[in-house]
Design an enzyme around this catalytic site. Sequence first.
Site, PDB file in Angstrom:
ATOM      1  N   HIS A   1      -3.833  -5.132   0.568  1.00 29.71           N
ATOM      2  CA  HIS A   1      -3.506  -5.264   2.341  1.00 29.71           C
ATOM      3  C   HIS A   1      -3.909  -6.991   2.401  1.00 29.71           C
ATOM      4  O   HIS A   1      -4.945  -7.699   1.717  1.00 29.71           O
ATOM      5  CB  HIS A   1      -4.215  -5.094   3.852  1.00 29.71           C
ATOM      6  CG  HIS A   1      -3.488  -3.420   3.131  1.00 29.71           C
ATOM      7  ND1 HIS A   1      -2.410  -3.051   3.688  1.00 29.71           N
ATOM      8  CD2 HIS A   1      -4.226  -2.505   3.335  1.00 29.71           C
ATOM      9  CE1 HIS A   1      -2.418  -2.433   3.704  1.00 29.71           C
ATOM     10  NE2 HIS A   1      -3.401  -1.264   3.170  1.00 29.71           N
TER      11      HIS A   1
ATOM     12  N   CYS B   1       0.890  -1.132   0.573  1.00 29.66           N
ATOM     13  CA  CYS B   1      -0.284  -0.146   0.298  1.00 29.66           C
ATOM     14  C   CYS B   1       0.373   1.218   0.473  1.00 29.66           C
ATOM     15  O   CYS B   1       1.436   1.767  -1.294  1.00 29.66           O
ATOM     16  CB  CYS B   1      -0.915  -0.181   0.718  1.00 29.66           C
ATOM     17  SG  CYS B   1      -2.535   0.993   0.668  1.00 29.66           S
TER      18      CYS B   1
END
Length: 510
Positions: free
Chosen positions: A433, A341
């Site tokens: 994630h 991310c």
Amino acid sequence: MSGGLLVAGTTSDAGKSVVTAGICRWLVRQGVKVAPFKAQNMSLNSFVTREGAEIGRAQAMQAQACRIEPTALMNPVLLKPGGEQSSQVVLLGRPVGEMSARGYHGGRQWQLLGTVLDCLAELRGTYDAVICEGAGSPAEINLRRTDIVNMGIARNAGLPVLVVGDIDRGGVFASFFGTVALLSPEDQALIAGFLVNKFRGDVSLLEPGLDMLHGLTGRHTYGVLPFRHGLGIDEEDGLRVSLRGTVRESNTAPPLGEDVLRVAVCAVPLMSNFTDVDALAAEPGVVVRFVDRPEELADADLVVIPGTRGTVRALEWLRERGLAEAVLRRAAEGRPVLGVCGGFQILGEHIEDDVESRRGQVDGLGILPVRVRFAREKTLTRPVGEALGERVEGYEIHHGVADVTGGETFISDDEGRGLDGCRVGQTWGTHWHGSLESDGFRRAFLREVAAAAGRRFVPAPDTSFAALREEQLDRLGDLIEQHADTDALRRLIESGAPQGLPFIPPGAPA
């Protein structure tokens, strides 16, 4: 059963999240249809529900303890810190803006009470019992007027309150007594009793103190939970993670191969969803640690740059500390690096940010051919794809939109079309994630890392991260079942706080 309970704490980190999950798992094993609830959560570790709503990871794990799908109803207000003085406010799973602490507590918080109560009422109309978690301490007298997560929700919903205290910190009797004594008579009437957490030693030595506490407060202690290693569920606050501690204290099996793999996680500011590396720590022979100095990367077989709520700030921090230079050297030498991310964005060529930091265009590390532009709308999805020949699932929570201009696709769909991420040599980046929780993909990724690092490491063929989570939740349920007064706890959930509980002076200040 029909009822509810608020699990409060004498302090932050007293064990509210763990106790709530344990009570939920105990109840569901008794055949009770139960759901978790936290009116307001401050956390950098969040999760995406199937309907695309962002909630705290602790509530997602508590929903798993209940064996149900998490929804936005379970955490209607999520605050994501962006620094010492402001947070992004996420309402019913969607960001609604940034707000200072003063602005939030000055009025906005109280305006959300109706939404919070509506969510709780909907859950209570659907489930036999709702186990609510408080935040911080109910005796934060400076915030009581606008409180919607502790006594504010308990008073409005008529919930009995169980106060959890961490005896491992010391001072638990004073904390229990002081918590009650600083509340108004109306609030005190809902404080049903106490639960001691993390006790080490002979419980009989504690009993005289519990008897005196009952004499002083008129309130029952509902149990003494022993200290157990490795029982923490997903942490709420990435700001408090130990920089040099292990991710989890767990009894993993010895490594299968001749070598271990060492993973160094850069503890960037405003680190978010650092729980991504829990799946690595669960693997036999994988040693995970958080680091904040360049020399700590020297012996690492894999360096992870995790997610962050402040990508540009984290990038500056890496440069200031010399970590950026160390990561660049690793990449040039073909040594494994993974960015997740915000960490993925940092590895790119440049970042155009007029949303989060409002710094405009900033040069990234330039390792991956990726250009990132921050969009106003946040991406919140639960994608599925393939990587390294294995199925991989994840969830996305980001404002940054990546334009990948080269390299290899990291994650593809089942027809080979690129879905996310980028790879150049031994440097990988992804917005997903939770991808490492996919067992086959995690093993394939670790084999690649081991080969690049020259380690004779062999991933365990039977490690199931989902099974380990279930085992952990069952252990929490066992703690409640074996060490709490479950008959009294059940009466409390069904019937509310006992009548006639005494007032303990001085009460809340006027």
